[in-house]
Design a protein around this motif. Structure first.
Motif, PDB file in Angstrom:
ATOM      1  N   UNK A  82       0.858  -1.186   0.000  1.00 56.19           N
ATOM      2  CA  UNK A  82       0.000   0.000   0.000  1.00 56.19           C
ATOM      3  C   UNK A  82       0.896   1.239   0.000  1.00 56.19           C
ATOM      4  N   UNK A  83       0.539   2.222  -0.813  1.00 55.22           N
ATOM      5  CA  UNK A  83       1.360   3.417  -0.927  1.00 55.22           C
ATOM      6  C   UNK A  83       0.516   4.661  -0.721  1.00 55.22           C
ATOM      7  N   UNK A  84       0.903   5.464   0.237  1.00 59.11           N
ATOM      8  CA  UNK A  84       0.307   6.772   0.487  1.00 59.11           C
ATOM      9  C   UNK A  84      -1.216   6.743   0.560  1.00 59.11           C
ATOM     10  N   UNK A  85      -1.726   5.915   1.458  1.00 58.77           N
ATOM     11  CA  UNK A  85      -3.166   5.872   1.683  1.00 58.77           C
ATOM     12  C   UNK A  85      -3.544   6.992   2.644  1.00 58.77           C
ATOM     13  N   UNK A  86      -4.475   7.881   2.253  1.00 54.75           N
ATOM     14  CA  UNK A  86      -4.898   8.936   3.174  1.00 54.75           C
ATOM     15  C   UNK A  86      -5.646   8.337   4.364  1.00 54.75           C
ATOM     16  N   UNK A  87      -5.383   8.864   5.553  1.00 51.04           N
ATOM     17  CA  UNK A  87      -5.986   8.321   6.773  1.00 51.04           C
ATOM     18  C   UNK A  87      -6.264   9.431   7.762  1.00 51.04           C
ATOM     19  N   UNK A  88      -7.243   9.158   8.611  1.00 51.56           N
ATOM     20  CA  UNK A  88      -7.476  10.039   9.762  1.00 51.56           C
ATOM     21  C   UNK A  88      -6.584   9.536  10.898  1.00 51.56           C
ATOM     22  N   UNK A  89      -6.490  10.306  11.976  1.00 53.26           N
ATOM     23  CA  UNK A  89      -5.655   9.883  13.098  1.00 53.26           C
ATOM     24  C   UNK A  89      -6.186   8.597  13.720  1.00 53.26           C
ATOM     25  N   UNK A  90      -7.490   8.451  13.804  1.00 51.38           N
ATOM     26  CA  UNK A  90      -8.081   7.241  14.380  1.00 51.38           C
ATOM     27  C   UNK A  90      -7.796   6.024  13.498  1.00 51.38           C
ATOM     28  N   UNK A  91      -7.941   6.191  12.170  1.00 47.64           N
ATOM     29  CA  UNK A  91      -7.638   5.079  11.259  1.00 47.64           C
ATOM     30  C   UNK A  91      -6.170   4.701  11.341  1.00 47.64           C
ATOM     31  N   UNK A  92      -5.301   5.695  11.511  1.00 53.67           N
ATOM     32  CA  UNK A  92      -3.866   5.447  11.618  1.00 53.67           C
ATOM     33  C   UNK A  92      -3.569   4.569  12.832  1.00 53.67           C
ATOM     34  N   UNK A  93      -4.131   4.913  13.974  1.00 51.93           N
ATOM     35  CA  UNK A  93      -3.896   4.127  15.196  1.00 51.93           C
ATOM     36  C   UNK A  93      -4.410   2.706  15.010  1.00 51.93           C
ATOM     37  N   UNK A  94      -5.621   2.566  14.473  1.00 54.12           N
ATOM     38  CA  UNK A  94      -6.201   1.227  14.280  1.00 54.12           C
ATOM     39  C   UNK A  94      -5.380   0.395  13.297  1.00 54.12           C
ATOM     40  N   UNK A  95      -4.957   0.998  12.196  1.00 56.31           N
ATOM     41  CA  UNK A  95      -4.186   0.267  11.189  1.00 56.31           C
ATOM     42  C   UNK A  95      -2.840  -0.168  11.751  1.00 56.31           C
ATOM     43  N   UNK A  96      -2.150   0.735  12.454  1.00 53.81           N
ATOM     44  CA  UNK A  96      -0.844   0.385  13.016  1.00 53.81           C
ATOM     45  C   UNK A  96      -0.974  -0.688  14.097  1.00 53.81           C
ATOM     46  N   UNK A  97      -2.029  -0.615  14.891  1.00 52.87           N
ATOM     47  CA  UNK A  97      -2.260  -1.637  15.914  1.00 52.87           C
ATOM     48  C   UNK A  97      -2.475  -2.999  15.266  1.00 52.87           C
ATOM     49  N   UNK A  98      -3.251  -3.028  14.195  1.00 60.03           N
ATOM     50  CA  UNK A  98      -3.505  -4.287  13.482  1.00 60.03           C
ATOM     51  C   UNK A  98      -2.243  -4.807  12.789  1.00 60.03           C
ATOM     52  N   UNK A  99      -1.455  -3.897  12.225  1.00 61.99           N
ATOM     53  CA  UNK A  99      -0.231  -4.323  11.524  1.00 61.99           C
ATOM     54  C   UNK A  99       0.771  -4.964  12.478  1.00 61.99           C
ATOM     55  N   UNK A 100       0.844  -4.482  13.706  1.00 64.70           N
ATOM     56  CA  UNK A 100       1.804  -5.031  14.668  1.00 64.70           C
ATOM     57  C   UNK A 100       1.509  -6.488  15.000  1.00 64.70           C
ATOM     58  N   UNK A 101       0.277  -6.921  14.776  1.00 65.48           N
ATOM     59  CA  UNK A 101      -0.107  -8.295  15.071  1.00 65.48           C
ATOM     60  C   UNK A 101       0.283  -9.261  13.961  1.00 65.48           C
ATOM     61  N   UNK A 102       0.668  -8.728  12.796  1.00 65.10           N
ATOM     62  CA  UNK A 102       1.065  -9.591  11.685  1.00 65.10           C
ATOM     63  C   UNK A 102       2.402 -10.262  11.989  1.00 65.10           C
ATOM     64  N   UNK A 103       2.592 -11.507  11.508  1.00 60.91           N
ATOM     65  CA  UNK A 103       3.832 -12.238  11.819  1.00 60.91           C
ATOM     66  C   UNK A 103       5.108 -11.547  11.338  1.00 60.91           C
ATOM     67  N   UNK A 104       5.044 -10.812  10.207  1.00 55.77           N
ATOM     68  CA  UNK A 104       6.266 -10.178   9.699  1.00 55.77           C
ATOM     69  C   UNK A 104       6.736  -9.023  10.576  1.00 55.77           C
ATOM     70  N   UNK A 105       5.868  -8.546  11.469  1.00 56.96           N
ATOM     71  CA  UNK A 105       6.248  -7.474  12.380  1.00 56.96           C
ATOM     72  C   UNK A 105       6.415  -7.965  13.818  1.00 56.96           C
ATOM     73  N   UNK A 106       6.524  -9.270  14.002  1.00 57.47           N
ATOM     74  CA  UNK A 106       6.691  -9.854  15.332  1.00 57.47           C
ATOM     75  C   UNK A 106       8.130 -10.321  15.512  1.00 57.47           C
ATOM     76  N   UNK A 107       8.702 -10.029  16.647  1.00 60.60           N
ATOM     77  CA  UNK A 107      10.030 -10.528  16.992  1.00 60.60           C
ATOM     78  C   UNK A 107       9.888 -11.921  17.600  1.00 60.60           C
ATOM     79  N   UNK A 108      11.010 -12.585  17.828  1.00 66.07           N
ATOM     80  CA  UNK A 108      10.975 -13.938  18.383  1.00 66.07           C
ATOM     81  C   UNK A 108      10.399 -13.974  19.791  1.00 66.07           C
ATOM     82  N   UNK A 109      10.557 -12.881  20.527  1.00 64.84           N
ATOM     83  CA  UNK A 109      10.032 -12.849  21.896  1.00 64.84           C
ATOM     84  C   UNK A 109       8.548 -12.454  21.950  1.00 64.84           C
ATOM     85  N   UNK A 110       7.916 -12.292  20.792  1.00 66.32           N
ATOM     86  CA  UNK A 110       6.494 -11.974  20.737  1.00 66.32           C
ATOM     87  C   UNK A 110       6.180 -10.491  20.724  1.00 66.32           C
TER      88      UNK A 110
END
Length: 165
Positions: A82-110
């Protein structure tokens, strides 16, 4: 005796070569199409980054998430495909929170090992950038970097202005 105009001996020889004129026409049409569409392919938010001499951060295996804040205060998010998707501050927080749960953004310690880069225009108010940083903190982001442009671009612009005067 006159030669018969319809006899085969007086007919022109058949040219067995390939006629490339239609291929040239097709290539010219494709060239025009690419020339017209190429300017439309440029993507990105128009950001005038502050100039500073900084040390480059080490690039990991994952692409960083880029949050852009343009001069008007509009937020854009770039991640994965995804490239340069316009977002509100609330959408930004929700999207980043959801992205952190993806396996590619998880470290070995969880824990999350997501890198977020802030791409803010230099004409933004300091308060706007601080509000964005607070929103990133609310989303649980631990690693945040600020993007800058190299100072050499700024010096060459000053030199250009001096030579124009």
């Amino acid at each position: 005796m006159k030669a018969n105009p319809f006899s085969r001996s007086s007919a022109k020889k058949v040219n067995a070569g390939m006629n490339v004129v239609p291929y040239i026409d097709v290539m010219l049409v494709l060239l025009v199409i690419f020339m017209v569409t190429a300017p439309m392919l440029t993507t990105g938010v128009d950001i005038n980054l502050p100039k500073a001499q900084t040390k480059a951060i080490e690039q990991g295996t994952q692409m960083p998430v880029i949050v852009s804040l343009d001069a008007n205060g509009d937020l854009y998010l770039s991640y994965q495909d995804k490239t340069d998707e316009p977002m509100s501050q609330r959408e930004l927080i929700n999207t980043l929170t959801d992205l952190q749960k993806l396996p590619e953004y998880q470290a070995e310690d969880g824990k999350s090992n997501m890198n977020v880069m802030v791409n803010a225009d230099q004409n933004n108010n300091y308060g706007d950038v601080m509000i964005l940083m607070a929103k990133l903190q609310q989303a649980g982001i631990q690693k945040v970097g600020l993007l800058t442009a190299p100072p050499s671009a700024n010096k060459s612009q000053k030199k250009q202005k001096q030579t124009d005067e």
